[in-house]
Design an enzyme around this catalytic site. Sequence first.
Site, mmCIF file in Angstrom:
data_model
loop_
_atom_site.group_PDB
_atom_site.id
_atom_site.type_symbol
_atom_site.label_atom_id
_atom_site.label_comp_id
_atom_site.label_asym_id
_atom_site.label_seq_id
_atom_site.Cartn_x
_atom_site.Cartn_y
_atom_site.Cartn_z
ATOM 1 N N ASP A 86 0.866 -1.181 0.000
ATOM 2 C CA ASP A 86 0.000 0.000 0.000
ATOM 3 C C ASP A 86 0.896 1.221 0.000
ATOM 4 O O ASP A 86 2.121 1.100 -0.028
ATOM 5 C CB ASP A 86 -0.962 -0.022 1.197
ATOM 6 C CG ASP A 86 -2.307 0.595 0.840
ATOM 7 O OD1 ASP A 86 -2.325 1.763 0.434
ATOM 8 O OD2 ASP A 86 -3.339 -0.102 0.948
ATOM 9 N N HIS A 137 -3.021 3.065 -4.479
ATOM 10 C CA HIS A 137 -2.378 2.560 -3.253
ATOM 11 C C HIS A 137 -0.941 2.115 -3.512
ATOM 12 O O HIS A 137 -0.504 1.083 -3.014
ATOM 13 C CB HIS A 137 -3.199 1.397 -2.678
ATOM 14 C CG HIS A 137 -4.499 1.839 -2.062
ATOM 15 N ND1 HIS A 137 -4.585 2.408 -0.817
ATOM 16 C CD2 HIS A 137 -5.774 1.822 -2.549
ATOM 17 C CE1 HIS A 137 -5.854 2.710 -0.543
ATOM 18 N NE2 HIS A 137 -6.595 2.372 -1.586
ATOM 19 N N GLU A 169 -9.987 2.401 -4.991
ATOM 20 C CA GLU A 169 -9.615 3.768 -4.628
ATOM 21 C C GLU A 169 -8.419 4.277 -5.430
ATOM 22 O O GLU A 169 -7.405 4.646 -4.863
ATOM 23 C CB GLU A 169 -9.316 3.834 -3.127
ATOM 24 C CG GLU A 169 -10.532 3.484 -2.286
ATOM 25 C CD GLU A 169 -10.231 3.425 -0.792
ATOM 26 O OE1 GLU A 169 -11.132 3.771 -0.006
ATOM 27 O OE2 GLU A 169 -9.128 3.001 -0.404
HETATM 28 C C1 ACM Z 1 -10.955 -0.930 0.648
HETATM 29 O O1 ACM Z 1 -11.451 -0.898 1.786
HETATM 30 N N1 ACM Z 1 -10.379 0.138 0.146
HETATM 31 C C2 ACM Z 1 -10.998 -2.107 -0.150
#
Ligand code: ACM
Length: 548
Positions: free
Chosen positions: A183, A254, A321
């Site tokens: 991440d 991420h 995201e």
């Molecule tokens: C997530 O909670 N962004 C998968």
Amino acid sequence: MDLIPAPNHVDEWEPHEWTFQLRPTTRIGADQGAQGVARWLRSELSAATGFTLDACTPEQANRSADSVTLVLDERLRAERGREAYRITVDVYGARLAGGGRPGLFYAAQTFRQLLGPAAFRRAPITGEPWRVPSVSIEDAPRFGWRGVLLDVSRHFLPKSDVLRFLDLMAAHKLNVLHLHLTDDQGWRIEIERYPRLTEVGAWRERSMVGFRAADRRDDRPHGGYYTKDDLREIVAYAAKRHITVVPEIDLPGHSQAAIAAYPELGNTDVVDTAALGVWTDWGINPNVLNVSERTLRFFEGVLEEVLEVFPSRFVHLGGDECPKEQWRASPAAQARIKELGLADEEELQSWFIRHFDGWLAERGRRLIGWDEILEGGLAPGAAVSSWRGYAGGVAAARAGHDVVMCPEQYVYLDHRQAPGEDEPIPVGYVRTLEDVYRFEPVPAELDNAAAAHILGTQANLWTEFMDDARDVDYRAFPRLAAFAEVAWSDLPRDPAARDFAGFQRRMAAHYRRLDALGVEYRRPEGPRPWQRRPGVVGRPSDGPPPAV
Ligand code: ACM
């Protein structure tokens, strides 16, 4: 007997004087195919009881009441599958049968629960007899995917803590560990051909404390990573407990830790990626991967090494995201959109994920991603982790894609488990033990054909606000016990019809098991003093969660 998760079928006879007892002389007799489970059972029970529990042949065990017999049962396998098991305890001894090795392992886990909480300790503490009531149990799981996500990026969890967590999962008959390895805040898997991913990407200077609005920091550096040998050990340890480890390499968002290590992976025509470090904030990050051929090759290289270590059929590539601002501003990304004849940045992400879907499929693997991968078109073989509610999972299942249901409104165990001021760094909606117990993974609106695509369910533990294994224990337990029952047991599909009072009664025994295991769960009366984080700002949401 207070078993958790509740078995499908239990016949308890009147207490007999010949109730089975584990003694210093008891032997374990196992079939050829049952030796692995026998070794696990002997190791756990020898530690707890101090008995040697010597091996004997299944024939010898069958002739002796002072024995535990472990067998694989073809017929059980044909009728109920590999994860099904049967336990019979009576005057003739204890007999454990599995449809396959996983089923036999679950029989052994249930047998340990039958021996009482002290069977979960690592050394004997009393001379109390190890009695088991006469009983007959038939059991099999509702879902094949009974998962937990552990985010080891936001806070690194040392290998020994991961191994311990696998033991806790196994004790609850959970069978998929989704390991969130990368991440913005840290890259946690050694990749030999790209050493900077861990030399640079595994370390951050400081961490945010609590929610970003408070802008509070701890200047203690944080980091760590697993070597490939560490991960091989984790995978093998999990396999012995019939747990599959599904690795996640989160793309194309991420990704700041990877970009900090190799700035050429970022959108260099938009930002000075050479100036980026591993991110020290929490939240959604605009620094996403570029979509050049070079970046595709880079991550193919990463994935080649991931596949060497993880035999799992599913490989998770994230997809959640991913802000599109940089791609909108980037001449290179815009040229790519044109060149590929795509409509927009959503389709660009979809193209990117499809590339790896095909790449994995050529290698006999399958891609799974967060439900954002539905936007711009789902890759043909992809499965979906439905996290933003049920909708993504419903759409995917109706389109014939496999789904793991993990809606944040129900099974994000980083969310607070009680109202009030005492919960540490409160996040999200209040999700109590009862709320988790009443979570139904298969929405009633799905017809049977679509419902068959729900592989199962998963609870997710994101660790922005969990610094270590003690914090993970607090947020995970006891709710993970309720979740395990949802994933395993044949509960009424109507959540309102579930016997939560009965579950709570069984939890009285289960808390004693968790105590014996040394789990620092949240007590029903609230956090203990050191489990609180006074003054650290969270991000609680008001009211009940919106309908999903
Ligand atoms: C997530 O909670 N962004 C998968």
